[in-house]
Design a protein around this motif. Sequence first.
Motif, PDB file in Angstrom:
ATOM      1  N   UNK A  25      24.731 -78.063 -46.657  1.00 22.38           N
ATOM      2  CA  UNK A  25      25.588 -77.848 -47.827  1.00 22.38           C
ATOM      3  C   UNK A  25      26.344 -76.525 -47.717  1.00 22.38           C
ATOM      4  N   UNK A  26      25.682 -75.477 -47.235  1.00 18.01           N
ATOM      5  CA  UNK A  26      26.329 -74.173 -47.081  1.00 18.01           C
ATOM      6  C   UNK A  26      27.430 -74.242 -46.025  1.00 18.01           C
ATOM      7  N   UNK A  27      27.160 -74.946 -44.926  1.00 12.26           N
ATOM      8  CA  UNK A  27      28.170 -75.079 -43.869  1.00 12.26           C
ATOM      9  C   UNK A  27      29.380 -75.853 -44.372  1.00 12.26           C
ATOM     10  N   UNK A  28      29.136 -76.944 -45.054  1.00  8.12           N
ATOM     11  CA  UNK A  28      30.239 -77.759 -45.560  1.00  8.12           C
ATOM     12  C   UNK A  28      31.063 -77.010 -46.606  1.00  8.12           C
ATOM     13  N   UNK A  68      15.116 -77.240 -46.174  1.00 11.30           N
ATOM     14  CA  UNK A  68      15.989 -76.195 -45.641  1.00 11.30           C
ATOM     15  C   UNK A  68      17.235 -76.789 -45.004  1.00 11.30           C
ATOM     16  N   UNK A  69      17.060 -77.856 -44.235  1.00  9.72           N
ATOM     17  CA  UNK A  69      18.200 -78.446 -43.534  1.00  9.72           C
ATOM     18  C   UNK A  69      19.276 -78.928 -44.511  1.00  9.72           C
ATOM     19  N   UNK A  70      18.870 -79.396 -45.672  1.00 10.27           N
ATOM     20  CA  UNK A  70      19.846 -79.849 -46.663  1.00 10.27           C
ATOM     21  C   UNK A  70      20.643 -78.672 -47.224  1.00 10.27           C
ATOM     22  N   UNK A  71      19.961 -77.557 -47.492  1.00 14.02           N
ATOM     23  CA  UNK A  71      20.653 -76.357 -47.972  1.00 14.02           C
ATOM     24  C   UNK A  71      21.609 -75.833 -46.901  1.00 14.02           C
ATOM     25  N   UNK A  72      21.153 -75.883 -45.656  1.00 14.92           N
ATOM     26  CA  UNK A  72      21.968 -75.391 -44.545  1.00 14.92           C
ATOM     27  C   UNK A  72      23.249 -76.206 -44.395  1.00 14.92           C
TER      28      UNK A  72
END
Length: 75
Positions: free
Chosen positions: A11-14, A5-9
């Motif tokens: 990536x979405x923020x960036x 989840x943290x990786x998806x989060x």
Amino acid sequence: MDNKYHEYLKAARLKEKWTQKETSKRIGISRSYYSDVENGRTLPSGKTLFKINKVLPIFLPANDVNTIREKEVSQ
């Protein structure tokens, strides 16, 4: 269980070109807590997950959703 989840989060923020500070303010949580979630140090509660996904909608694979649910039940 392998939680991504943290990786998806992140990536979405960036993709939005937001800082952690900007993102946490939009969500309504502290920057330090947001950082812990984004760096995989903690999983958000169901309530916080809902708040995050209102700001940064993220598709979660079923195994990540189950990990978050298991954390909610064990608290």
